[in-house]
Design a protein around this motif. Structure first.
Motif, PDB file in Angstrom:
ATOM      1  N   GLU A   1     -15.091  -7.233 -17.779  1.00  0.00           N
ATOM      2  CA  GLU A   1     -13.940  -6.443 -18.013  1.00  0.00           C
ATOM      3  C   GLU A   1     -14.287  -5.317 -16.882  1.00  0.00           C
ATOM      4  OE1 GLU A   1     -11.669  -5.918 -22.120  1.00  0.00           O
ATOM      5  OE2 GLU A   1     -13.275  -4.770 -21.978  1.00  0.00           O
ATOM      6  N   ALA A   2     -13.241  -4.894 -16.007  1.00  0.00           N
ATOM      7  CA  ALA A   2     -13.622  -4.115 -15.065  1.00  0.00           C
ATOM      8  C   ALA A   2     -12.229  -2.933 -14.886  1.00  0.00           C
ATOM      9  CB  ALA A   2     -13.322  -4.738 -13.672  1.00  0.00           C
ATOM     10  N   ASN A   3     -12.755  -1.960 -14.729  1.00  0.00           N
ATOM     11  CA  ASN A   3     -11.517  -0.757 -14.480  1.00  0.00           C
ATOM     12  C   ASN A   3     -11.289  -0.968 -12.843  1.00  0.00           C
ATOM     13  OD1 ASN A   3     -12.197  -0.145 -16.992  1.00  0.00           O
ATOM     14  ND2 ASN A   3     -11.651   1.921 -16.927  1.00  0.00           N
ATOM     15  N   PRO A   4     -10.098  -0.638 -12.355  1.00  0.00           N
ATOM     16  CA  PRO A   4      -9.922  -1.150 -10.870  1.00  0.00           C
ATOM     17  C   PRO A   4      -9.611   0.309 -10.172  1.00  0.00           C
ATOM     18  CG  PRO A   4      -7.693  -0.861 -12.293  1.00  0.00           C
ATOM     19  CD  PRO A   4      -8.733  -0.630 -13.368  1.00  0.00           C
TER      20      PRO A   4
ATOM     21  N   LEU B   1       2.076  -0.598 -26.325  1.00  0.00           N
ATOM     22  CA  LEU B   1       1.251   0.611 -26.653  1.00  0.00           C
ATOM     23  C   LEU B   1       1.175   1.165 -28.184  1.00  0.00           C
ATOM     24  CD1 LEU B   1      -0.225   3.299 -25.815  1.00  0.00           C
ATOM     25  CD2 LEU B   1       2.153   4.293 -25.802  1.00  0.00           C
ATOM     26  N   THR B   2      -0.050   0.982 -28.639  1.00  0.00           N
ATOM     27  CA  THR B   2      -0.449   1.396 -30.147  1.00  0.00           C
ATOM     28  C   THR B   2      -0.825   2.557 -30.105  1.00  0.00           C
ATOM     29  OG1 THR B   2      -0.954  -1.132 -30.256  1.00  0.00           O
ATOM     30  CG2 THR B   2      -1.343   0.324 -32.132  1.00  0.00           C
ATOM     31  N   ILE B   3      -0.218   3.546 -31.021  1.00  0.00           N
ATOM     32  CA  ILE B   3      -0.574   4.781 -31.355  1.00  0.00           C
ATOM     33  C   ILE B   3      -1.771   4.805 -32.444  1.00  0.00           C
ATOM     34  CG2 ILE B   3      -0.004   7.319 -32.059  1.00  0.00           C
ATOM     35  CD1 ILE B   3       1.093   6.234 -29.282  1.00  0.00           C
TER      36      ILE B   3
ATOM     37  N   PHE C   1      -5.136  -9.452 -15.443  1.00  0.00           N
ATOM     38  CA  PHE C   1      -5.241  -8.134 -15.691  1.00  0.00           C
ATOM     39  C   PHE C   1      -4.206  -7.766 -16.981  1.00  0.00           C
ATOM     40  CE2 PHE C   1      -1.420  -6.988 -13.382  1.00  0.00           C
ATOM     41  CZ  PHE C   1      -1.127  -7.906 -12.350  1.00  0.00           C
ATOM     42  N   ASP C   2      -4.673  -6.444 -17.476  1.00  0.00           N
ATOM     43  CA  ASP C   2      -3.818  -5.970 -18.545  1.00  0.00           C
ATOM     44  C   ASP C   2      -2.992  -5.038 -18.119  1.00  0.00           C
ATOM     45  OD1 ASP C   2      -6.041  -6.979 -19.643  1.00  0.00           O
ATOM     46  OD2 ASP C   2      -6.913  -5.218 -20.420  1.00  0.00           O
ATOM     47  N   LEU C   3      -1.813  -4.757 -18.929  1.00  0.00           N
ATOM     48  CA  LEU C   3      -0.753  -3.869 -18.742  1.00  0.00           C
ATOM     49  C   LEU C   3      -0.408  -3.617 -19.995  1.00  0.00           C
ATOM     50  CD1 LEU C   3       1.682  -5.447 -16.080  1.00  0.00           C
ATOM     51  CD2 LEU C   3       0.063  -3.624 -15.671  1.00  0.00           C
TER      52      LEU C   3
ATOM     53  N   PRO D   1      -6.683   8.820 -23.364  1.00  0.00           N
ATOM     54  CA  PRO D   1      -6.203   9.484 -24.741  1.00  0.00           C
ATOM     55  C   PRO D   1      -5.522   8.518 -25.811  1.00  0.00           C
ATOM     56  CG  PRO D   1      -4.749   9.962 -22.904  1.00  0.00           C
ATOM     57  CD  PRO D   1      -6.057   9.236 -22.371  1.00  0.00           C
ATOM     58  N   TYR D   2      -5.349   7.241 -25.239  1.00  0.00           N
ATOM     59  CA  TYR D   2      -4.746   6.310 -26.363  1.00  0.00           C
ATOM     60  C   TYR D   2      -5.815   5.307 -27.014  1.00  0.00           C
ATOM     61  CZ  TYR D   2      -5.484   3.463 -21.977  1.00  0.00           C
ATOM     62  OH  TYR D   2      -5.895   2.872 -20.746  1.00  0.00           O
ATOM     63  N   CYS D   3      -7.159   5.455 -26.410  1.00  0.00           N
ATOM     64  CA  CYS D   3      -7.866   4.340 -26.879  1.00  0.00           C
ATOM     65  C   CYS D   3      -9.174   4.514 -27.939  1.00  0.00           C
ATOM     66  CB  CYS D   3      -8.819   4.203 -25.294  1.00  0.00           C
ATOM     67  SG  CYS D   3     -10.294   2.853 -25.616  1.00  0.00           S
ATOM     68  N   ASP D   4      -9.019   3.649 -28.774  1.00  0.00           N
ATOM     69  CA  ASP D   4      -9.666   4.120 -29.904  1.00  0.00           C
ATOM     70  C   ASP D   4     -11.236   2.779 -30.010  1.00  0.00           C
ATOM     71  OD1 ASP D   4      -8.676   1.707 -31.176  1.00  0.00           O
ATOM     72  OD2 ASP D   4      -8.742   2.545 -33.141  1.00  0.00           O
TER      73      ASP D   4
HETATM   74  C1  SAM Z   1     -11.496  -2.616 -24.171  1.00  0.00           C
HETATM   75  S1  SAM Z   1      -9.941  -1.955 -23.451  1.00  0.00           S
HETATM   76  C2  SAM Z   1     -10.445  -1.487 -21.916  1.00  0.00           C
HETATM   77  C3  SAM Z   1     -11.005  -2.250 -20.782  1.00  0.00           C
HETATM   78  C4  SAM Z   1     -11.427  -1.306 -19.545  1.00  0.00           C
HETATM   79  N1  SAM Z   1     -12.308  -0.097 -20.084  1.00  0.00           N
HETATM   80  C5  SAM Z   1      -9.947  -0.589 -19.269  1.00  0.00           C
HETATM   81  O1  SAM Z   1      -9.740   0.513 -19.740  1.00  0.00           O
HETATM   82  O2  SAM Z   1      -9.611  -0.806 -18.063  1.00  0.00           O
HETATM   83  C6  SAM Z   1      -9.060  -3.464 -23.263  1.00  0.00           C
HETATM   84  C7  SAM Z   1      -7.745  -3.261 -23.118  1.00  0.00           C
HETATM   85  O3  SAM Z   1      -6.942  -2.897 -24.301  1.00  0.00           O
HETATM   86  C8  SAM Z   1      -5.856  -2.097 -23.900  1.00  0.00           C
HETATM   87  N2  SAM Z   1      -5.652  -1.044 -24.887  1.00  0.00           N
HETATM   88  C9  SAM Z   1      -6.498  -0.178 -25.343  1.00  0.00           C
HETATM   89  N3  SAM Z   1      -6.175   0.720 -26.215  1.00  0.00           N
HETATM   90  C10 SAM Z   1      -4.703   0.393 -26.335  1.00  0.00           C
HETATM   91  C11 SAM Z   1      -3.528   0.924 -27.171  1.00  0.00           C
HETATM   92  N4  SAM Z   1      -3.796   2.155 -27.706  1.00  0.00           N
HETATM   93  N5  SAM Z   1      -2.382   0.319 -26.858  1.00  0.00           N
HETATM   94  C12 SAM Z   1      -2.391  -0.890 -26.238  1.00  0.00           C
HETATM   95  N6  SAM Z   1      -3.125  -1.475 -25.568  1.00  0.00           N
HETATM   96  C13 SAM Z   1      -4.656  -1.009 -25.672  1.00  0.00           C
HETATM   97  C14 SAM Z   1      -5.829  -2.058 -22.435  1.00  0.00           C
HETATM   98  O4  SAM Z   1      -4.772  -2.661 -21.899  1.00  0.00           O
HETATM   99  C15 SAM Z   1      -7.169  -2.136 -22.013  1.00  0.00           C
HETATM  100  O5  SAM Z   1      -7.234  -2.903 -20.708  1.00  0.00           O
END
Ligand code: SAM
Ligand code: SF4
Length: 386
Positions: free
Chosen positions: A102-105, A198-200, A164-166, A24-27
């Motif tokens: 890039e992998a989802n865990p 976190l970016t809205i 890894f991403d947080l 829900p946060y992802c664009d």
């Molecule tokens: C291309 S995305 C996704 C990679 C993969 N599909 C996943 O979700 O694990 C790369 C990274 O961007 C970050 N990200 C995506 N939307 C974000 C948001 N609204 N605010 C902060 N980080 C965000 C997340 O940490 C994500 O792992």
């Protein structure tokens, strides 16, 4: 000094645009499909677009490849193998090439890691996002914290390099909670962590919920405290920031992402991919059709999915150089800005920003944003570019 690798770097970005569900946060350019995806057809289209790009720009030596998304870990290892073989068929590939996926865990995706390794991937970047189940649920993730850490352990066994991403600055997150989470993350991360505030994003479900007051993000003071503790904990553990959101042990930086931030050349392949190509002394900014099936049809008809193919003028190149380069801890060489734009940066603006403590300039003349300047990076760049 710019090393030989920096001068000659050439990256290939390949975008896999599908996900199991939309967070829900992802664009990002990611799409959910309920019917099976014809991976062979996509693999052929990737191959076609790579071939067209190689014909257009000619010989290069590929120093990094990044399979991003979307969720590239939904691809069969065979599809990844086909993409990598096609790249090697059309360009020379550096013997030390970095190939990131890039992998989802999730546990299902982790079962494919060995296959990716065999196909030629040598680095994974895992989207862990949070290390507690309540936060993962609030972020709409499909995996638990345990599952994510198990995937990290599998990655450690398969690849020499992983990251890894947080996402931090989440609802109800305190400085102490983030400090503890970060320490756990560092104990699990060998060499590299991406830590995003976190970016809205407009157009996402989080945007509506935030506007309605149903999701709260930290105020400016708390956001700043979270940022500061990120730097403090990472620095103390030898994972300093080499870019505003990216931390690595020295030498473990993601080479592919450095290509973007250093303003070097890269090809963008797949739906919604961006590229920067140098042809006959001119830099082109490219991007492709975002909708996966529409991109597929364009590639099948024309050999590429390009919708944007713009020549950048000197002003645009210089602004981009500033915008990307100042994200890096290594900063920029202002002489390169002068060479690109035909005019130097304004010394009065530099003096004011130095006085404010937002930038520093070393003896060699390199200009860097300071730790105090990073939280207001956009304003610093806007000021320098004006
Ligand atoms: C291309 S995305 C996704 C990679 C993969 N599909 C996943 O979700 O694990 C790369 C990274 O961007 C970050 N990200 C995506 N939307 C974000 C948001 N609204 N605010 C902060 N980080 C965000 C997340 O940490 C994500 O792992
Ligand atoms: S964060 Fe990752 S899994 Fe979630 S929608 Fe975006 S690209 Fe897909």
């Amino acid at each position: 000094m710019v090393s030989a690798r920096e001068k000659e770097a050439f990256g290939v970005y390949v975008h896999w645009p599908f996900c199991l569900s939309k967070c829900p946060y992802c664009d990002f350019n990611s799409h959910v499909r309920h019917a099976a995806i014809d991976e062979d057809r996509f693999a052929r289209a990737f191959a076609r677009e790579i071939e067209t790009t190689a014909r257009r720009i000619g010989a290069r030596e590929v120093t990094s490849i990044f399979l991003g998304g979307g969720t590239p870990s939904l691809m069969q290892p065979q599809t990844v193998g086909t993409i990598l073989e096609t790249i090697a068929k059309h360009w020379r590939v550096d013997s030390d090439v970095e190939v990131t996926l890039e992998a989802n865990p999730t546990s299902v995706e982790a079962t494919r890691f060995a296959g990716y390794r065999a196909a030629g991937v040598n680095r994974v970047s895992l989207g862990v996002q949070a290390l507690d189940d309540a936060s993962l649920k609030a972020l709409g993730r499909l995996h638990s914290a345990r599952e994510a850490l198990d995937a990290v352990a599998i990655a450690r066994g398969c690849f020499e390099r992983y990251s890894f991403d947080l996402i931090y600055a989440r609802q109800d997150q305190t400085v102490q909670m983030w400090r503890d989470e970060l320490k756990l993350a560092i104990s699990e991360a060998a060499e590299h962590l991406s830590l995003y505030q976190l970016t809205i994003e407009e157009g996402t479900p989080f945007f509506g919920l935030h506007a309605a007051g149903k999701i709260k993000t930290p105020d400016e003071a708390l956001a700043r405290a979270l940022y500061d503790v990120t730097q403090e904990v990472c620095d103390r553990h030898g994972l300093g920031a080499y870019e505003i959101s990216n931390h690595a042990r020295p030498g473990a930086e993601c080479r592919h992402n450095l290509v973007y931030w250093r303003g070097q050349e890269y090809a963008g392949i797949g739906p919604g991919a961006h590229g920067r190509l140098d042809i006959g002394g001119t830099r082109y900014a490219t991007s492709t059709e975002k909708r996966p099936e529409a991109w597929l049809m364009r590639v099948e008809a024309n050999g590429h999915g390009l919708l944007v193919d713009d020549r950048l003028n000197s002003e645009e190149r210089a602004d981009e150089f500033l915008l990307m380069g100042l994200r890096l801890a290594e900063g920029i060489d202002p002489r390169r800005y002068t060479a690109l734009s035909g005019r130097p940066l304004d010394p009065r603006r530099i003096a004011v920003l130095r006085e404010e403590g937002a930038i520093s300039v070393d003896e060699a003349g390199r200009l860097r944003v300071t730790q105090a300047g990073f939280p207001v990076l956009d304003a610093v760049v806007a000021d320098l570019a004006a």
